[in-house]
Design a protein around this motif. Structure first.
Motif, mmCIF file in Angstrom:
data_model
loop_
_atom_site.group_PDB
_atom_site.id
_atom_site.type_symbol
_atom_site.label_atom_id
_atom_site.label_comp_id
_atom_site.label_asym_id
_atom_site.label_seq_id
_atom_site.Cartn_x
_atom_site.Cartn_y
_atom_site.Cartn_z
ATOM 1 N N VAL A 66 62.585 97.088 29.680
ATOM 2 C CA VAL A 66 63.422 97.183 30.845
ATOM 3 C C VAL A 66 62.417 96.624 32.035
ATOM 4 O O VAL A 66 63.059 96.264 32.932
ATOM 5 C CB VAL A 66 63.855 98.526 31.441
ATOM 6 N N ASP A 67 61.109 96.755 32.051
ATOM 7 C CA ASP A 67 60.399 96.281 32.925
ATOM 8 C C ASP A 67 59.896 94.592 32.715
ATOM 9 O O ASP A 67 58.887 94.108 32.761
ATOM 10 C CB ASP A 67 58.700 97.043 32.748
ATOM 11 N N GLN A 68 60.917 93.984 32.561
ATOM 12 C CA GLN A 68 60.839 92.536 32.610
ATOM 13 C C GLN A 68 61.887 91.925 33.641
ATOM 14 O O GLN A 68 62.888 92.534 33.717
ATOM 15 C CB GLN A 68 61.119 91.905 31.263
ATOM 16 N N ALA A 69 61.476 90.773 34.408
ATOM 17 C CA ALA A 69 62.244 90.260 35.183
ATOM 18 C C ALA A 69 63.261 89.290 34.330
ATOM 19 O O ALA A 69 63.094 88.767 33.458
ATOM 20 C CB ALA A 69 61.492 89.335 36.100
ATOM 21 N N VAL A 70 64.618 88.950 35.077
ATOM 22 C CA VAL A 70 65.495 88.146 34.726
ATOM 23 C C VAL A 70 65.788 87.218 35.779
ATOM 24 O O VAL A 70 65.726 87.377 36.880
ATOM 25 C CB VAL A 70 66.914 88.937 34.488
ATOM 26 N N LEU A 71 65.671 85.907 35.108
ATOM 27 C CA LEU A 71 65.965 84.910 36.371
ATOM 28 C C LEU A 71 67.551 84.662 36.660
ATOM 29 O O LEU A 71 68.317 83.957 36.027
ATOM 30 C CB LEU A 71 65.430 83.440 35.771
ATOM 31 N N ASP A 72 67.909 85.717 37.545
ATOM 32 C CA ASP A 72 69.101 85.565 38.154
ATOM 33 C C ASP A 72 69.140 85.399 39.481
ATOM 34 O O ASP A 72 68.197 85.487 40.147
ATOM 35 C CB ASP A 72 69.901 87.033 37.554
ATOM 36 N N ASP A 73 70.417 85.433 40.149
ATOM 37 C CA ASP A 73 70.550 85.237 41.528
ATOM 38 C C ASP A 73 69.813 86.286 42.338
ATOM 39 O O ASP A 73 69.086 85.825 43.418
ATOM 40 C CB ASP A 73 72.011 85.205 41.964
ATOM 41 N N ALA A 74 69.747 87.505 41.922
ATOM 42 C CA ALA A 74 69.013 88.634 42.602
ATOM 43 C C ALA A 74 67.675 88.190 42.934
ATOM 44 O O ALA A 74 66.996 89.058 43.681
ATOM 45 C CB ALA A 74 69.508 90.002 42.175
ATOM 46 N N SER A 75 66.874 87.845 41.684
ATOM 47 C CA SER A 75 65.438 87.602 41.809
ATOM 48 C C SER A 75 64.890 86.453 42.223
ATOM 49 O O SER A 75 63.787 86.329 42.635
ATOM 50 C CB SER A 75 64.825 87.613 40.385
ATOM 51 N N LEU A 76 65.899 85.469 43.012
ATOM 52 C CA LEU A 76 65.544 84.214 43.544
ATOM 53 C C LEU A 76 64.415 84.273 44.754
ATOM 54 O O LEU A 76 63.438 83.572 44.751
ATOM 55 C CB LEU A 76 66.580 83.349 43.704
ATOM 56 N N LYS A 77 64.722 85.207 45.582
ATOM 57 C CA LYS A 77 63.932 85.481 46.800
ATOM 58 C C LYS A 77 62.518 85.730 46.508
ATOM 59 O O LYS A 77 61.755 85.314 46.984
ATOM 60 C CB LYS A 77 64.617 86.479 47.710
ATOM 61 N N ASP A 78 62.586 86.807 45.627
ATOM 62 C CA ASP A 78 61.260 87.418 45.215
ATOM 63 C C ASP A 78 60.411 86.505 44.313
ATOM 64 O O ASP A 78 59.167 86.260 44.871
ATOM 65 C CB ASP A 78 61.321 88.887 44.351
ATOM 66 N N PHE A 79 61.044 85.612 43.522
ATOM 67 C CA PHE A 79 60.462 84.543 42.762
ATOM 68 C C PHE A 79 59.853 83.557 43.630
ATOM 69 O O PHE A 79 58.726 82.781 43.511
ATOM 70 C CB PHE A 79 61.215 83.811 41.838
#
Length: 413
Positions: free
Chosen positions: A76-89
């Motif tokens: 569960v402690d892994q990131a997903v390349l989805d729309d919600a993560s774009l700002k932080d990435f």
């Protein structure tokens, strides 16, 4: 003869071009699971981890395990390349770019190699190249896996493409498709996992068909703008693919147009010593019960007499180098200026560093300045199990410690 080759080799501190991307030198931070995306959130700690690599002189830092979807995670402690993560990435890539380095997103899907609980994984049976008993699932209560059908294969290829497009939007300069270590694409490549009898199973040429489809679709989608890199295992270890298969994989990647291949080795479950060149420490896991059980199981099956040596994958990688012209990254225990020079003399285009940069993010700058010629890393592999602690991946023997508080919030400042 070797000294003569070293003197004729390309400088490791010279620029090189990988597809559309120019790197300032030949040093790349290899993808090593950071454990800094707590609850799947890209944190300030993850951004700072990669910023320090850029500050330390590496040409590119690879963010490990960016899942194509929530179901594609191992934990569960892994990131997903989805729309919600774009700002932080985007905050992470901006931090890397600030120091003149490039950022790469390793895109992958776990397939049946997942420890997600039933509330976190949507499907009852994790997807894989073949169905039947799921030995990895014994540790998480998922005892069976599902053979992917044509519809699921097409949808999965679409997941990889969508993730690559999001990586571009997030400011990444490259994407790395993970075809090794026992994750989903590797489950097609390896005969240990792939028992199919259709066009996606059997010979190594057919086992490569689905990974090849994914690669070509990602190249079509982002290859003009991003470097598209593939990481794969040259061998599966004592069983499964041997180096002749590893050479065949490289030839297929070259034919498909991959911009570079990162030459790794081994599988997470069956041959982790082949991957790291030395065993994981016993009774490890940072409090993670699954990892402790897995380490114990591996201690029963792994070779007991493996002693780490620098550049432990050199002989395998040289065989791949001799058979393809495409850019290749040497990966596997380079810890000194001599090791760097040997890789350059062998004709490798870049050097992928993992543990040496966890031990000292300034390793590249220190080599170039002449401050050091040898890393202090002992390849004890305790950094591997530190990923399950609140601070994430770090070396216990150096002052370069992550701040656990930075892993509690998003990366955006």
């Amino acid at each position: 003869m070797e000294e003569k080759l070293k003197s004729q080799a390309v400088s490791p501190f010279s620029e090189t071009k990988i597809g559309p991307l120019t790197l300032r030198n030949r040093f790349v931070k290899a993808a090593t699971n950071e454990g800094m995306a707590k609850g799947g959130i890209v944190t300030k700690g993850l951004a700072r981890f990669h910023e320090r690599i850029a500050e330390g002189g590496a040409a590119m830092s690879t963010v490990a395990y960016c899942a194509t979807s929530p179901d594609g995670r191992t934990f569960v402690d892994q990131a997903v390349l989805d729309d919600a993560s774009l700002k932080d990435f985007r905050s992470l890539t901006d931090a890397v770019h600030k120091h003149g380095a490039a950022a790469s997103a390793q895109i992958t899907h776990a397939g049946s190699f997942t420890f997600l609980d039933k509330d976190s994984l949507k499907t009852n049976k994790p997807l894989s190249s073949s169905g039947g008993f799921n030995k990895v699932g014994v540790m998480s209560g998922r005892y069976f896996k599902k053979k992917m059908n044509r519809e699921e294969l097409s949808a999965m290829a679409g997941e990889f493409v969508a993730a690559a497009i999001r990586a571009k939007e997030a400011g990444f300069d490259a994407v790395e498709l993970h075809m090794g270590h026992g994750y989903l694409l590797s489950q097609f490549v390896s005969p240990i996992y792939n028992k199919r009898h259709d066009n996606y199973g059997g010979s190594i040429e057919r086992r490569m068909n689905f990974p090849s489809e994914v690669l070509k679709k990602v190249l079509d989608a982002v290859g003009k703008d991003l470097a598209v890199v593939v990481k794969y295992s040259m061998t599966d270890g004592p069983k499964g693919n041997d180096i002749s298969d590893g050479i065949a994989v490289a030839k297929r990647l070259e034919a498909d147009g991959a911009h570079m291949a990162v030459l790794s080795n081994g599988l997470n479950v069956e041959s982790i010593t082949a991957m790291f060149g030395s065993p994981l420490p016993q009774a490890s896991g940072g409090g993670n019960a699954i990892v402790k059980i897995g380490s114990w199981i591996q201690s029963l099956t792994e070779p007991k007499d493996v002693v780490f040596r620098e550049s432990y994958l050199r002989e395998l990688a040289q065989q791949v180098r001799a058979n393809v012209d495409m850019p290749l990254a040497y990966l596997g225990g380079v810890q000194s200026l001599d090791g760097v020079q040997n890789a350059m003399a062998d004709g490798f285009d870049t050097i992928a560093l993992g543990r040496a940069l966890v031990f000292d993010p300034n390793f590249v700058n220190d080599l170039q300045s002449g401050a050091i010629t040898q890393s202090g890393c002992t390849a004890c592999n305790r950094c591997v199990t530190m990923m399950y602690t609140p601070g994430g991946t770090s070396c216990i023997e150096t002052p370069y410690k992550p701040d656990p508080k930075l892993n509690q919030v998003g990366a955006a400042s």
